[in-house]
Design an enzyme around this catalytic site. Structure first.
Site, PDB file in Angstrom:
ATOM      1  N   SER A 159      -9.465   1.363   3.464  1.00  0.00           N
ATOM      2  CA  SER A 159      -8.689   2.205   2.563  1.00  0.00           C
ATOM      3  C   SER A 159      -7.651   1.440   1.746  1.00  0.00           C
ATOM      4  O   SER A 159      -7.062   1.994   0.816  1.00  0.00           O
ATOM      5  CB  SER A 159      -7.987   3.310   3.356  1.00  0.00           C
ATOM      6  OG  SER A 159      -7.038   2.769   4.278  1.00  0.00           O
ATOM      7  N   LYS A 186       0.846  -1.193   0.000  1.00  0.00           N
ATOM      8  CA  LYS A 186       0.000   0.000   0.000  1.00  0.00           C
ATOM      9  C   LYS A 186       0.883   1.245   0.000  1.00  0.00           C
ATOM     10  O   LYS A 186       1.933   1.276   0.645  1.00  0.00           O
ATOM     11  CB  LYS A 186      -0.891  -0.034   1.244  1.00  0.00           C
ATOM     12  CG  LYS A 186      -1.952   1.048   1.344  1.00  0.00           C
ATOM     13  CD  LYS A 186      -2.790   0.796   2.599  1.00  0.00           C
ATOM     14  CE  LYS A 186      -3.883   1.829   2.805  1.00  0.00           C
ATOM     15  NZ  LYS A 186      -4.665   1.534   4.036  1.00  0.00           N
ATOM     16  N   SER A 224      -9.728  -1.100   7.368  1.00  0.00           N
ATOM     17  CA  SER A 224      -9.051  -0.825   6.102  1.00  0.00           C
ATOM     18  C   SER A 224      -8.286  -1.998   5.521  1.00  0.00           C
ATOM     19  O   SER A 224      -7.868  -1.947   4.367  1.00  0.00           O
ATOM     20  CB  SER A 224      -8.116   0.382   6.249  1.00  0.00           C
ATOM     21  OG  SER A 224      -8.874   1.558   6.392  1.00  0.00           O
TER      22      SER A 224
END
Length: 536
Positions: A199, A118, A223
């Site tokens: 996210s 990420k 997330s």
């Protein structure tokens, strides 16, 4: 509403030649696209390791294959938009790891295997770490985050960085998950007009679509677990402190953690083993001394549900008849596998955490991001939260075309972490999530874990109205800092649903055992088909 009010309410293979590859946001079209066959589709980490050992592939060849897949799926074809940038050093790293293997040095099950991180996790590769924000587009970290260093030491090849909900959905109550100013909108690989959740949106979509062997996300509240559920993956949010946060762009000191996102529980266990460790730069990891396992694959027990005492948290989906019925089928399967089920077994503090959690996150974001941004060069456009707010206003057309930054503004208005309002909110969070929440429920029924659905099915991506709540259970474990694993439970009208197991601090071995047994019995993951849409 499920706790997303703060946290989730030209490409090609140029990297192989050493040229940095910046992603262009994917086009908005959801027209059907031909998806070519892919020899690494759904291939596990163990199978990749075996193939490398037997000479079926080299690591350099794996990099080439995954870059080709990324070009076919992410940049073209369905245009998932799950990546922000490719690592121009991936090919040379693969070549070095191939040479190590030829020399008889194999670091472990991740040696020479490409993964994605990420884009809020720092790496020392010549690529930026941005949290999806244009304000950090030129930020090159001088060293790996602790997690990235651990994975690299284990032999993993960091193939690139995935898109995310900008600032991990911390900017606006009206945000659309999977959208960032730097990466555009990520799509759901099961239905391109639906949302991948956030996210860790890009990590979820990319791992599910076999753009990598596996991916790493981060979670503050939902997330990792929510996008894992919605993208048909296994994902774990570890106990806070099991995995270091140093070198990861912060949201909340009390809730942040990184976690693996993979297609199987076995893959997840391999990754988690590599990621853990005590880090002097993150004091929270000191508590993991003596509590982490040297090898989480030891807990992969196909009979792990036999005799397990599981409590069913009904209230998360009690007002959603289709999901309540879906949960019933899961409960039947758990019983069939030999689990002892207490139903219902709801948290006494159900839905009491939203307000204190919001207060804590607003305070902690300001404190954490201001500390983090001081590391950036003096020439950076943003070295404080106040600077970020000004940058977004100045670049409103690129940074705020769909939603604003009211939560940044609310956070900036907060004082230091010594203020009474913060201390009270944090104390309330601990009491309601732990002593009167998860700990109390586990003790009352002598449970091994609490079980419910992770989330509802993926919603339509909507830049006008923002995210739509379809339910979820992520908040109690997130606020408590306790572990939470989700594993595919099947499809609802073509869209994945995950089953969650969460429990006491440091209970990852138990949760992995339960999740693996569930996975082996159900075999519920179905690979995505990149449909333009599914029936609404």
């Amino acid at each position: 509403m499920q706790r997303r009010s703060f946290l989730a309410s030209a490409i090609g293979v140029a990297a192989a030649s050493g040229t940095a590859c910046q992603y262009v946001p994917a086009a908005s079209s959801t027209a059907s696209a031909t998806v070519p066959d892919f020899q690494l589709d759904e291939v596990s980490l163990a199978d990749l390791a075996s193939g490398l050992q037997q000479g079926k592939w080299t690591s350099a060849r794996l990099v080439e294959l995954y870059l080709g897949r990324i070009d076919a799926i992410d940049a073209n074809g369905p245009r998932l938009g799950s990546l922000i940038v490719l690592n121009p050093d991936a090919a040379s790293i693969a070549a070095r790891l191939d040479q190590e293997r030829k020399n008889g040095q194999v670091r472990g099950p991740l040696h020479g295997i490409p993964i994605l991180l990420k884009d809020n996790i720092e790496t020392r590769d010549p690529i930026a770490t941005t949290a999806g924000s244009l304000a950090l587009a030129d930020w090159r970290a001088p060293q790996d985050a602790f997690v990235a260093a651990r994975l690299r030491a284990a032999g993993a090849i960091i193939l690139g960085k995935t898109n995310l909900s900008e600032w991990a959905n911390a900017r606006s109550t009206h945000s659309t998950s999977g959208w960032s100013g730097r990466g555009g909108q990520t799509k759901n690989p099961y239905a391109l007009d639906r949302n991948p959740s956030g996210s860790s949106s890009g990590s979820g979509a990319a791992a599910s679509a076999s753009l990598c062997a596996a991916a790493i996300g981060t979670e503050t509240d939902g997330s990792v677990t929510s996008p894992s559920s919605i993208n048909g993956l296994v994902g774990i949010k570890p106990t806070v402190g099991l995995v270091s946060r140093s070198g990861i762009i912060p949201i909340s000191a009390s809730q942040d953690t990184a976690g693996p996102m993979a297609r199987t529980v076995s893959d997840l266990a391999i990754l988690l083993t590599a990621m853990t460790g005590v880090d002097p730069q993150d004091p929270a990891t000191a508590a993991s001394q003596g509590k982490s396992a040297p090898d989480y694959t030891r807990f992969l027990d196909p009979k792990g549900l036999r005799g397990a005492r599981l409590g069913i948290a009904r209230k998360f989906f009690e007002n959603n008849a289709p999901m309540d019925a879906f949960l019933n089928t899961c409960i039947d399967a758990l019983k069939k596998a030999g689990a002892e089920v207490m139903d219902p077994a709801d948290l006494a503090t159900h839905r009491q955490l939203d307000a204190p959690e919001q207060e804590v996150l607003l305070y902690e974001f300001k404190d954490g991001i201001n500390r983090y941004l001081t590391r950036l060069p003096a020439s950076s456009p943003a070295r404080t939260l106040k600077d970020l707010i000004a940058f977004n206003e100045k670049n409103r057309d690129r940074e705020m075309p769909f939603f604003a930054q009211e939560q940044f503004i609310q956070s900036e208005a907060k004082g230091p972490l010594t203020e009474t309002a913060y201390l009270k909110a944090r104390a309330d969070c601990v009491r309601l999530s732990r002593q009167e929440g998860i700990d109390a429920l586990l003790a009352k029924h002598k449970l091994d874990a609490i079980v419910t659905l992770t989330s509802g099915p993926a919603w339509f991506t909507d830049h006008i109205n923002g995210d739509r709540d379809t339910g979820g259970c992520t908040t109690p474990a997130a606020v408590a800092g306790y572990p939470h694993i989700t594993v595919p439970a099947g499809l609802y009208r073509g869209l994945p649903i995950g089953l969650s197991f969460f429990g006491a601090a440091w209970s990852e071995p138990t949760l992995i055992k339960l999740a693996y047994a569930w996975e082996q019995q159900m075999n519920a993951r179905r690979k995505p088909g990149f449909a333009p849409s599914v029936a609404s």
